[in-house]
Design a protein around this motif. Structure first.
Motif, short mmCIF file in Angstrom:
data_model
loop_
_atom_site.label_atom_id
_atom_site.label_comp_id
_atom_site.label_asym_id
_atom_site.label_seq_id
_atom_site.Cartn_x
_atom_site.Cartn_y
_atom_site.Cartn_z
N TRP A 6 63.01 -66.01 -30.16
CA TRP A 6 61.95 -66.82 -30.76
C TRP A 6 62.12 -68.29 -30.36
O TRP A 6 61.14 -68.96 -30.05
N LEU A 7 63.37 -68.77 -30.36
CA LEU A 7 63.64 -70.15 -29.95
C LEU A 7 63.19 -70.39 -28.51
O LEU A 7 62.56 -71.40 -28.20
N ILE A 8 63.51 -69.46 -27.65
CA ILE A 8 63.12 -69.58 -26.24
C ILE A 8 61.60 -69.51 -26.11
O ILE A 8 60.99 -70.33 -25.43
N ASN A 9 60.99 -68.54 -26.78
CA ASN A 9 59.54 -68.38 -26.71
C ASN A 9 58.81 -69.62 -27.23
O ASN A 9 57.81 -70.04 -26.67
N ASP A 10 59.33 -70.21 -28.31
CA ASP A 10 58.71 -71.40 -28.87
C ASP A 10 58.74 -72.56 -27.86
O ASP A 10 57.74 -73.23 -27.64
N ALA A 11 59.89 -72.78 -27.23
CA ALA A 11 60.03 -73.86 -26.25
C ALA A 11 59.15 -73.59 -25.03
O ALA A 11 58.49 -74.50 -24.52
N LEU A 12 59.13 -72.35 -24.56
CA LEU A 12 58.30 -72.00 -23.41
C LEU A 12 56.82 -72.15 -23.73
O LEU A 12 56.04 -72.63 -22.90
N LYS A 13 56.44 -71.74 -24.92
CA LYS A 13 55.03 -71.84 -25.32
C LYS A 13 54.58 -73.29 -25.34
O LYS A 13 53.50 -73.61 -24.83
N ARG A 14 55.40 -74.19 -25.86
CA ARG A 14 55.05 -75.62 -25.87
C ARG A 14 54.87 -76.13 -24.44
O ARG A 14 53.92 -76.86 -24.15
#
Length: 175
Positions: A6-14
């Motif tokens: 989730w942390l990775i996905n959140d950063a990538l999404k931004r």
């Protein structure tokens, strides 16, 4: 592991959302980061938290995706900045540029001859330096220079015809 992804996905999404916005518009967008280095550091930190041996392949494919995304972002932003520069438009400073972009574009902006009222334009001379010259304080008390050999600059005629010509062989007045 779900928390880490989730942390990775959140950063990538931004990052991806910002890149999509930048690519889809003609105007330079205000970045949600201070620098490209900050983006890379944030993503690397998040990838290293969850990077156990079993996830090595996932981490490498994610890094490849990040590289491609950053390349697209940098390419688009440089295109926009260069287009503005070439057309003589004002390049936004402050929060609209990444730190790395400011470092790159500030010397280019210093080359631009500032627009002056028509009466003052006749008071400027375009000169080419034959030799290097240290900082010169113009009759308007503005610091000009330092100049290197082959530099071209627009300076007040009184300065071009004054100290620079008196010293002989330092400048050629182009116009």
């Amino acid at each position: 592991m779900v928390g880490v992804s989730w942390l990775i996905n959140d950063a990538l999404k931004r990052l991806v959302d910002f890149v999509k916005l930048e690519v889809s518009t003609e105007e330079l967008q205000k970045p949600p980061y201070e620098s490209y280095a900050q983006i890379i550091q944030e993503l690397n930190n998040r990838l290293s938290v969850g990077g156990n041996v079993l996830d090595k392949e996932l981490v490498e494919s994610t890094r490849a995706m990040i590289r491609e995304t950053l390349a697209a972002l940098i390419r688009r932003r440089i295109e926009k900045l260069m287009k503005s520069y070439e057309l003589g438009r004002e390049i936004p400073e402050g929060g609209s540029l990444f730190v790395e972009e400011r470092r790159f574009f500030m010397p280019l902006l210093e080359l631009r001859v500032l627009e002056t009222p028509k009466g003052e334009a006749r008071e400027l001379a375009i000169v080419s330096f034959r030799k290097g010259f240290p900082v010169l304080y113009s009759v308007r008390l503005v610091a000009l220079g330092p100049f290197s050999q082959f530099d071209v600059a627009a300076i007040p005629r009184s300065d071009a015809g004054g100290e620079l010509q008196r010293r002989g062989g330092i400048i050629d007045i182009v116009r």
